[in-house]
Scaffold this motif. Structure first.
Motif, PDB file in Angstrom:
ATOM      1  N   GLU A  62      36.715  31.653  51.737  1.00 33.83           N
ATOM      2  CA  GLU A  62      36.868  31.548  50.279  1.00 33.83           C
ATOM      3  C   GLU A  62      36.624  32.901  49.609  1.00 33.83           C
ATOM      4  OE1 GLU A  62      36.659  29.126  46.469  1.00 33.83           O
ATOM      5  OE2 GLU A  62      36.635  28.210  48.455  1.00 33.83           O
ATOM      6  N   VAL A  63      35.620  33.634  50.084  1.00 34.56           N
ATOM      7  CA  VAL A  63      35.342  34.966  49.549  1.00 34.56           C
ATOM      8  C   VAL A  63      36.558  35.861  49.794  1.00 34.56           C
ATOM      9  CG1 VAL A  63      33.861  37.011  49.753  1.00 34.56           C
ATOM     10  CG2 VAL A  63      32.853  34.732  49.890  1.00 34.56           C
ATOM     11  N   ARG A  64      37.096  35.789  51.016  1.00 32.12           N
ATOM     12  CA  ARG A  64      38.270  36.602  51.355  1.00 32.12           C
ATOM     13  C   ARG A  64      39.463  36.236  50.484  1.00 32.12           C
ATOM     14  NH1 ARG A  64      41.603  34.826  54.783  1.00 32.12           N
ATOM     15  NH2 ARG A  64      40.132  33.993  56.293  1.00 32.12           N
ATOM     16  N   LEU A  65      39.704  34.950  50.267  1.00 32.28           N
ATOM     17  CA  LEU A  65      40.835  34.502  49.454  1.00 32.28           C
ATOM     18  C   LEU A  65      40.745  35.051  48.024  1.00 32.28           C
ATOM     19  CD1 LEU A  65      43.388  32.775  49.262  1.00 32.28           C
ATOM     20  CD2 LEU A  65      41.921  30.864  48.614  1.00 32.28           C
ATOM     21  N   ARG A  66      39.564  34.959  47.422  1.00 34.05           N
ATOM     22  CA  ARG A  66      39.393  35.477  46.055  1.00 34.05           C
ATOM     23  C   ARG A  66      39.580  36.990  46.009  1.00 34.05           C
ATOM     24  NH1 ARG A  66      36.495  31.863  42.418  1.00 34.05           N
ATOM     25  NH2 ARG A  66      37.148  29.810  43.114  1.00 34.05           N
ATOM     26  N   LEU A  67      39.082  37.683  47.032  1.00 35.69           N
ATOM     27  CA  LEU A  67      39.244  39.137  47.068  1.00 35.69           C
ATOM     28  C   LEU A  67      40.702  39.531  47.301  1.00 35.69           C
ATOM     29  CD1 LEU A  67      36.056  40.346  48.961  1.00 35.69           C
ATOM     30  CD2 LEU A  67      36.598  40.614  46.539  1.00 35.69           C
ATOM     31  N   GLU A  68      41.437  38.717  48.038  1.00 32.25           N
ATOM     32  CA  GLU A  68      42.870  38.985  48.222  1.00 32.25           C
ATOM     33  C   GLU A  68      43.611  38.862  46.893  1.00 32.25           C
ATOM     34  OE1 GLU A  68      43.897  36.236  51.320  1.00 32.25           O
ATOM     35  OE2 GLU A  68      43.333  37.640  52.898  1.00 32.25           O
ATOM     36  N   VAL A  69      43.240  37.863  46.102  1.00 29.77           N
ATOM     37  CA  VAL A  69      43.835  37.714  44.770  1.00 29.77           C
ATOM     38  C   VAL A  69      43.470  38.928  43.909  1.00 29.77           C
ATOM     39  CG1 VAL A  69      43.821  36.336  42.652  1.00 29.77           C
ATOM     40  CG2 VAL A  69      43.908  35.199  44.877  1.00 29.77           C
ATOM     41  N   LEU A  70      42.212  39.334  43.961  1.00 27.59           N
ATOM     42  CA  LEU A  70      41.770  40.515  43.215  1.00 27.59           C
ATOM     43  C   LEU A  70      42.518  41.763  43.680  1.00 27.59           C
ATOM     44  CD1 LEU A  70      39.876  41.832  41.149  1.00 27.59           C
ATOM     45  CD2 LEU A  70      38.172  42.035  42.984  1.00 27.59           C
ATOM     46  N   SER A  71      42.715  41.883  44.977  1.00 25.81           N
ATOM     47  CA  SER A  71      43.417  43.036  45.526  1.00 25.81           C
ATOM     48  C   SER A  71      44.861  43.099  45.021  1.00 25.81           C
ATOM     49  CB  SER A  71      43.400  42.979  47.053  1.00 25.81           C
ATOM     50  OG  SER A  71      44.061  44.089  47.594  1.00 25.81           O
ATOM     51  N   ARG A  72      45.521  41.958  44.947  1.00 26.90           N
ATOM     52  CA  ARG A  72      46.883  41.934  44.402  1.00 26.90           C
ATOM     53  C   ARG A  72      46.883  42.240  42.911  1.00 26.90           C
ATOM     54  NH1 ARG A  72      47.310  37.893  48.163  1.00 26.90           N
ATOM     55  NH2 ARG A  72      47.016  36.188  46.697  1.00 26.90           N
TER      56      ARG A  72
ATOM     57  N   TYR B 110      34.808  35.438  38.684  1.00 24.81           N
ATOM     58  CA  TYR B 110      35.767  34.526  39.308  1.00 24.81           C
ATOM     59  C   TYR B 110      36.241  35.081  40.651  1.00 24.81           C
ATOM     60  CZ  TYR B 110      40.071  32.056  40.311  1.00 24.81           C
ATOM     61  OH  TYR B 110      41.055  31.338  40.943  1.00 24.81           O
ATOM     62  N   TYR B 111      36.440  36.386  40.723  1.00 26.96           N
ATOM     63  CA  TYR B 111      36.991  37.012  41.923  1.00 26.96           C
ATOM     64  C   TYR B 111      35.944  37.332  42.980  1.00 26.96           C
ATOM     65  CZ  TYR B 111      41.052  37.818  38.933  1.00 26.96           C
ATOM     66  OH  TYR B 111      42.128  37.669  38.096  1.00 26.96           O
ATOM     67  N   ILE B 112      34.716  37.600  42.541  1.00 31.31           N
ATOM     68  CA  ILE B 112      33.672  38.030  43.470  1.00 31.31           C
ATOM     69  C   ILE B 112      32.656  36.913  43.623  1.00 31.31           C
ATOM     70  CG2 ILE B 112      31.892  39.756  43.912  1.00 31.31           C
ATOM     71  CD1 ILE B 112      33.551  41.724  42.266  1.00 31.31           C
ATOM     72  N   LEU B 113      32.720  36.247  44.773  1.00 28.94           N
ATOM     73  CA  LEU B 113      31.802  35.142  45.061  1.00 28.94           C
ATOM     74  C   LEU B 113      30.619  35.690  45.840  1.00 28.94           C
ATOM     75  CD1 LEU B 113      34.460  32.485  46.128  1.00 28.94           C
ATOM     76  CD2 LEU B 113      33.379  32.768  43.898  1.00 28.94           C
ATOM     77  N   ARG B 114      29.420  35.308  45.431  1.00 23.89           N
ATOM     78  CA  ARG B 114      28.222  35.900  46.010  1.00 23.89           C
ATOM     79  C   ARG B 114      27.322  34.930  46.776  1.00 23.89           C
ATOM     80  NH1 ARG B 114      27.276  40.754  44.551  1.00 23.89           N
ATOM     81  NH2 ARG B 114      28.398  41.682  42.852  1.00 23.89           N
ATOM     82  N   ALA B 115      27.432  33.650  46.542  1.00 22.69           N
ATOM     83  CA  ALA B 115      26.483  32.702  47.134  1.00 22.69           C
ATOM     84  C   ALA B 115      26.533  32.773  48.661  1.00 22.69           C
ATOM     85  CB  ALA B 115      26.786  31.292  46.658  1.00 22.69           C
TER      86      ALA B 115
ATOM     87  N   LEU C 250      43.437  44.774  33.734  1.00 23.96           N
ATOM     88  CA  LEU C 250      44.397  44.137  34.638  1.00 23.96           C
ATOM     89  C   LEU C 250      43.969  42.743  35.084  1.00 23.96           C
ATOM     90  CD1 LEU C 250      45.297  47.193  36.904  1.00 23.96           C
ATOM     91  CD2 LEU C 250      46.702  46.168  35.109  1.00 23.96           C
ATOM     92  N   LEU C 251      42.685  42.440  34.945  1.00 21.65           N
ATOM     93  CA  LEU C 251      42.172  41.143  35.409  1.00 21.65           C
ATOM     94  C   LEU C 251      42.632  40.015  34.489  1.00 21.65           C
ATOM     95  CD1 LEU C 251      38.493  41.948  36.409  1.00 21.65           C
ATOM     96  CD2 LEU C 251      40.541  41.989  37.826  1.00 21.65           C
ATOM     97  N   GLU C 252      42.929  38.893  35.099  1.00 18.72           N
ATOM     98  CA  GLU C 252      43.334  37.711  34.345  1.00 18.72           C
ATOM     99  C   GLU C 252      42.172  36.734  34.160  1.00 18.72           C
ATOM    100  OE1 GLU C 252      46.696  36.333  36.543  1.00 18.72           O
ATOM    101  OE2 GLU C 252      47.804  38.182  36.173  1.00 18.72           O
TER     102      GLU C 252
END
Length: 177
Positions: A107-117, A95-100, A88-90
């Protein structure tokens, strides 16, 4: 596996995958099955929601940010070991999980929201049904097991009762007509 009534079945090799699926569903949903054979409490879609809830707790200063890497590790592991989630990942998981550490929490939340959708439960469930149908038709037992586990986990996480699923499984596959 418990011995079930197979009187409704006309057993032949072409139904091996379906019979395995029915027996596996019975085992996954039976109350007294060993935990090893039960579905997981969380899978990729639900772990993503858990990570987002954790971030809300961090932003509200209720939880220390040090807890975040552990949840992100589990989420990444879950996606890497789940062919449905990966399909399902594009983009790559990285890309979706930022660790630094210096990455802003927003920014971490935004990427996880995209992943969640992307891994939204009903979208994930639909992809699981399609894959399960194909694996059952080919009799691929390991893949049937993986899909059945994830299907039950997703269904219970969106609010379907395990007892209801157990009753449906037994009524459809095993109870005499």
């Amino acid at each position: 596996m418990r011995l079930k009534n197979l009187s409704r079945w006309k057993l032949n090799p072409s139904l091996d995958g379906l019979l395995f699926y029915a027996q596996r569903m019975d085992e996954l949903l039976f109350d007294y099955t060993l935990d090893t054979y039960k579905p997981s409490a969380l899978n990729a879609p639900s772990l993503c929601i858990e990570a987002l809830n954790l971030i809300v707790g961090i932003e509200n200063e209720l939880i220390d940010r040090a807890a975040l890497p552990y949840v992100l590790d589990e989420l990444e592991w879950s996606i890497q070991n789940d062919p449905i989630a990966k399909s399902l990942l594009e983009a790559s998981v990285d890309y979706y999980i930022l660790r630094a550490e210096e990455t802003k929490l927003a920014e971490v939340r935004l990427r996880l929201e995209v992943l969640s959708r992307t891994l939204e439960s009903f979208r994930y469930l639909k992809a699981t049904f399609v894959a399960l149908r194909d694996h059952v038709a080919r009799g691929e037992k390991a893949a049937i097991d993986r899909c059945a586990r994830n299907m039950v986990t997703t269904l219970t996480n969106i609010g379907v009762s395990k007892q209801h699923l157990f009753n449906l499984t037994n009524d459809f596959f095993f109870n005499p007509a």
